[in-house]
Design an enzyme around this catalytic site. Structure first.
Site, PDB file in Angstrom:
ATOM      1  N   LYS A  20       0.759  -1.204   0.000  1.00 19.51           N
ATOM      2  CA  LYS A  20      -0.040  -0.137   0.006  1.00 19.51           C
ATOM      3  C   LYS A  20       0.859   1.183   0.067  1.00 19.51           C
ATOM      4  O   LYS A  20       0.617   2.308  -0.775  1.00 19.51           O
ATOM      5  CB  LYS A  20      -0.862  -0.228   1.145  1.00 19.51           C
ATOM      6  CG  LYS A  20      -1.873   1.071   1.485  1.00 19.51           C
ATOM      7  CD  LYS A  20      -3.114   0.880   2.050  1.00 19.51           C
ATOM      8  CE  LYS A  20      -2.935   0.872   3.448  1.00 19.51           C
ATOM      9  NZ  LYS A  20      -2.988   2.266   4.096  1.00 19.51           N
ATOM     10  N   GLY A  92      -5.367   8.239   4.955  1.00 16.85           N
ATOM     11  CA  GLY A  92      -4.227   9.088   5.839  1.00 16.85           C
ATOM     12  C   GLY A  92      -3.079   9.323   5.072  1.00 16.85           C
ATOM     13  O   GLY A  92      -2.561  10.363   5.101  1.00 16.85           O
ATOM     14  N   ARG A 120      -8.045  12.552  12.464  1.00 19.07           N
ATOM     15  CA  ARG A 120      -6.768  12.187  12.582  1.00 19.07           C
ATOM     16  C   ARG A 120      -5.879  13.616  12.611  1.00 19.07           C
ATOM     17  O   ARG A 120      -6.174  14.682  12.045  1.00 19.07           O
ATOM     18  CB  ARG A 120      -6.416  11.284  11.402  1.00 19.07           C
ATOM     19  CG  ARG A 120      -7.244   9.741  11.734  1.00 19.07           C
ATOM     20  CD  ARG A 120      -6.697   8.926  10.491  1.00 19.07           C
ATOM     21  NE  ARG A 120      -5.461   8.503  10.766  1.00 19.07           N
ATOM     22  CZ  ARG A 120      -4.787   7.632  10.125  1.00 19.07           C
ATOM     23  NH1 ARG A 120      -5.181   7.226   9.061  1.00 19.07           N
ATOM     24  NH2 ARG A 120      -3.542   7.242  10.499  1.00 19.07           N
ATOM     25  N   SER A 165       7.643   9.459  11.882  1.00 21.89           N
ATOM     26  CA  SER A 165       6.479   9.197  10.745  1.00 21.89           C
ATOM     27  C   SER A 165       6.979   9.314   9.550  1.00 21.89           C
ATOM     28  O   SER A 165       7.340  10.463   9.042  1.00 21.89           O
ATOM     29  CB  SER A 165       5.223  10.300  11.147  1.00 21.89           C
ATOM     30  OG  SER A 165       4.291  10.176  10.073  1.00 21.89           O
ATOM     31  N   GLN A 167       4.942   9.183   7.119  1.00 17.06           N
ATOM     32  CA  GLN A 167       3.855  10.024   6.225  1.00 17.06           C
ATOM     33  C   GLN A 167       4.514  11.381   6.319  1.00 17.06           C
ATOM     34  O   GLN A 167       4.398  12.203   5.366  1.00 17.06           O
ATOM     35  CB  GLN A 167       2.619   9.888   6.735  1.00 17.06           C
ATOM     36  CG  GLN A 167       2.066   8.514   6.542  1.00 17.06           C
ATOM     37  CD  GLN A 167       0.780   8.338   7.101  1.00 17.06           C
ATOM     38  OE1 GLN A 167      -0.009   9.258   7.394  1.00 17.06           O
ATOM     39  NE2 GLN A 167       0.054   7.096   6.635  1.00 17.06           N
ATOM     40  N   ASP A 323       2.087  -0.932  11.867  1.00 17.67           N
ATOM     41  CA  ASP A 323       0.806  -1.619  11.431  1.00 17.67           C
ATOM     42  C   ASP A 323       0.460  -2.802  11.629  1.00 17.67           C
ATOM     43  O   ASP A 323      -0.609  -3.394  11.614  1.00 17.67           O
ATOM     44  CB  ASP A 323       0.790  -1.415   9.711  1.00 17.67           C
ATOM     45  CG  ASP A 323       0.800   0.226   9.270  1.00 17.67           C
ATOM     46  OD1 ASP A 323       0.409   0.918  10.222  1.00 17.67           O
ATOM     47  OD2 ASP A 323       1.193   0.305   8.185  1.00 17.67           O
ATOM     48  N   ARG A 354      -6.296   1.977  17.827  1.00 20.23           N
ATOM     49  CA  ARG A 354      -6.049   0.467  17.666  1.00 20.23           C
ATOM     50  C   ARG A 354      -5.795  -0.364  19.158  1.00 20.23           C
ATOM     51  O   ARG A 354      -5.747  -1.446  19.186  1.00 20.23           O
ATOM     52  CB  ARG A 354      -4.807   0.444  16.689  1.00 20.23           C
ATOM     53  CG  ARG A 354      -5.331   0.505  15.148  1.00 20.23           C
ATOM     54  CD  ARG A 354      -4.278   0.343  14.406  1.00 20.23           C
ATOM     55  NE  ARG A 354      -4.822   0.422  12.916  1.00 20.23           N
ATOM     56  CZ  ARG A 354      -4.277   0.297  11.760  1.00 20.23           C
ATOM     57  NH1 ARG A 354      -2.733   0.438  11.839  1.00 20.23           N
ATOM     58  NH2 ARG A 354      -4.891   0.607  10.658  1.00 20.23           N
ATOM     59  N   ARG A 396      -7.156  -3.240   9.484  1.00 17.24           N
ATOM     60  CA  ARG A 396      -6.232  -3.961  10.310  1.00 17.24           C
ATOM     61  C   ARG A 396      -6.826  -4.556  11.582  1.00 17.24           C
ATOM     62  O   ARG A 396      -6.424  -5.690  11.878  1.00 17.24           O
ATOM     63  CB  ARG A 396      -4.925  -3.017  10.615  1.00 17.24           C
ATOM     64  CG  ARG A 396      -4.263  -2.795   9.158  1.00 17.24           C
ATOM     65  CD  ARG A 396      -2.940  -2.443   9.451  1.00 17.24           C
ATOM     66  NE  ARG A 396      -2.401  -1.921   8.094  1.00 17.24           N
ATOM     67  CZ  ARG A 396      -2.138  -2.133   7.083  1.00 17.24           C
ATOM     68  NH1 ARG A 396      -2.573  -3.444   6.528  1.00 17.24           N
ATOM     69  NH2 ARG A 396      -1.582  -1.501   5.866  1.00 17.24           N
TER      70      ARG A 396
HETATM   71  C1  S3P Z   1       2.750   4.936   6.180  1.00 14.03           C
HETATM   72  C2  S3P Z   1       3.473   5.282   7.312  1.00 14.03           C
HETATM   73  C3  S3P Z   1       2.838   4.844   8.701  1.00 14.03           C
HETATM   74  C4  S3P Z   1       1.719   3.681   8.410  1.00 14.03           C
HETATM   75  C5  S3P Z   1       1.001   3.749   7.415  1.00 14.03           C
HETATM   76  C6  S3P Z   1       1.575   4.140   6.146  1.00 14.03           C
HETATM   77  C7  S3P Z   1       3.140   5.199   4.860  1.00 14.03           C
HETATM   78  O1  S3P Z   1       2.196   5.931   9.221  1.00 14.03           O
HETATM   79  O2  S3P Z   1       1.234   3.523   9.794  1.00 14.03           O
HETATM   80  O3  S3P Z   1       0.093   2.791   7.303  1.00 14.03           O
HETATM   81  O4  S3P Z   1       2.942   4.945   3.924  1.00 14.03           O
HETATM   82  O5  S3P Z   1       4.207   6.289   4.947  1.00 14.03           O
HETATM   83  P1  S3P Z   1       3.090   7.138  10.116  1.00 14.03           P
HETATM   84  O6  S3P Z   1       3.842   7.795   9.044  1.00 14.03           O
HETATM   85  O7  S3P Z   1       1.773   7.974  10.540  1.00 14.03           O
HETATM   86  O8  S3P Z   1       3.670   6.529  11.045  1.00 14.03           O
END
Ligand code: S3P
Length: 437
Positions: A20, A92, A120, A165, A167, A323, A354, A396
């Protein structure tokens, strides 16, 4: 509502759908690269569809071919202003990464999502984006979506990340493609590095030294907002998602006699925390046939069931298995001793809380599990009796409960299971295939 009966035997091999995280990044980067790039193995799920639709709404042609998805990128400055707000559903990753790209565009955009996504934390991207010059706003005092992003030149510099993070990091690395001058991002802890790997694969100027990521060359002395180097698209191949494979790894790992091989799974070391945990619990797990796909390590994961012994899981491991913690909780309930998960406050701000969700739902199935200030304590050698459970609309959690159902004594009825489409639409078919093997 779906009813899950216990499974008597697991033996065989299987594949899981595309990663993903990598699928989102492939669609995003090819949309702002130049020329056509084909993606093989792209995950076909609701979250990925959110990213795909967002770029289509900004004028990018994305078409499905027989064995690939073709993206015709229009370059860094080729996106068009969307004529409506962009609804990102539950995703997200899309909202946070896309905001970095949109912060560099000469137009206005508005991002929203479902109930979960609108609640979020988005301050974690709004605050650093503003620091580099972005004009971005959010509901609740710039903390939540909907987000409004306006035109503003972005400037380079150094940003010290505050939370571990991927993200947040990826949002800033994408924004840095639109900054004048070079940009350095420092991570507080290493997180998944798919963005860095894909950028390098596409020829974007990026250097990584430990937790420091340098974008652009340090002697680039460009004015804020001045144009950056375009990059040329290449075809990409997406490996299987280790976060999806994790459910089947956990199904087999703790049961002597069970054995499974999951083929072509991404084994990027920033994602393999689950493998390390199974190893450290005394499990029999191996990565066979290691190779590389578009800059990402891939292998076939073989798991043979054994009696496992619980270990503590503390902060330093969390990013590599964030995750997977819900399914690790299921695995822990079957192992000897107890498992304490700590330093995992991030788990509370995922698609659902979670920690609360697992404590409630596993509790309903007869498992002793407690919430702790930044984690949970799972008691081992529990019998998962079975009963009724709810997904909390979180894919999940839903899949973890299904695996608990397969390992239970009397079976589980799960409601709200539709959310599994977010990341793994063929999940129940894979389980059926295992039953019939
Ligand atoms: C992800 C980073 C993680 C993960 C999410 C996907 C990504 O989140 O939990 O399912 O693709 O960069 P965080 O960056 O908030 O930790």
């Amino acid at each position: 509502m779906i009813s899950i009966k216990p499974i008597a035997k697991v033996k065989g091999s299987m594949k899981v759908p595309g990663d993903k995280s990598i699928s989102h990044r492939a669609l995003m980067l090819l949309s702002i690269g130049t020329g056509q790039g084909k993606i093989r193995g792209l995950l076909n799920s609701a979250d990925i569809f959110s990213t795909l639709r967002a770029f289509q709404s900004m004028g990018i042609e994305i078409t499905e071919e027989e064995d690939a998805v073709a993206v015709t990128g229009k370059g860094l400055y080729g996106l068009q202003e969307p004529s409506d707000i962009i609804d990102l559903g539950n995703s997200g990753t899309t909202m946070r990464l896309l905001s970095g790209i949109l912060a560099g565009q000469p137009f206005m955009s508005v991002l929203t999502g479902d109930d979960s996504l609108r609640n979020r934390p988005m301050g974690r991207i709004i605050e650093p984006l503003r620091e580099i010059g972005a004009d971005i706003y959010g509901r609740s005092g710039n903390q939540k979506a909907p987000l409004v992003i306006l035109k503003n030149p972005l400037k380079g510099g150094t940003y010290q990340g505050k939370i571990a993070s991927a993200q947040v990091k990826s949002c800033l690395l994408l924004a840095s493609l639109y900054q004048g001058g070079s940009f350095t991002y420092i991570e507080p802890q290493r997180t998944r590095d798919h963005t860095e790997r894909m950028m390098r694969y596409l020829g974007i100027s990026i250097e990584v030294e430990g937790t420091k990521i340098l974008m652009g060359s340090p002697d680039e002395k460009q004015a804020p907002g001045s144009k950056k180097k375009e990059f040329i698209n290449r075809d990409l191949e997406v490996p299987g998602d280790i976060s999806s494979a994790a459910f089947f790894m956990a199904l087999a790992a703790g049961k002597p006699g069970f054995e499974i091989i999951i083929e072509s799974v991404g084994v990027n070391p920033t994602r393999t925390g689950i493998i390390k945990v199974i190893e450290d619990m005394g499990g029999d797990i191996a990565v066979l046939n290691k190779r590389s796909l578009s800059g990402e390590p891939v292998g076939d994961i073989r798991v043979r069931g054994k009696i496992l012994k619980n270990i503590p899981i503390a902060r330093e491991r969390i990013p590599s298995l964030i995750d997977e913690l819900p399914i690790i909780a299921v695995l822990a309930s079957q192992a000897r001793g107890d498992m304490e998960v700590s330093g995992a406050a991030e788990l509370k701000v995922k698609e659902s809380d979670r920690i609360a969700a697992m404590v409630q739902e596993m509790g309903k199935l007869g498992v002793k599990i407690e919430e702790t200030p930044e984690g949970m304590k799972i008691y081992g050698e529990q019998v998962i009796l079975g009963g009724k459970a709810y997904s909390h609309k979180d894919h999940r959690i839903a899949m973890s409960i299904v695996i608990a159902g397969l390992l239970s004594k009397e079976g589980v009825s799960l409601s709200g299971e539709e959310c599994i489409d977010i990341s793994f639409p063929e999940f129940f078919k894979k389980i059926q295939a295992l039953r019939e093997a």
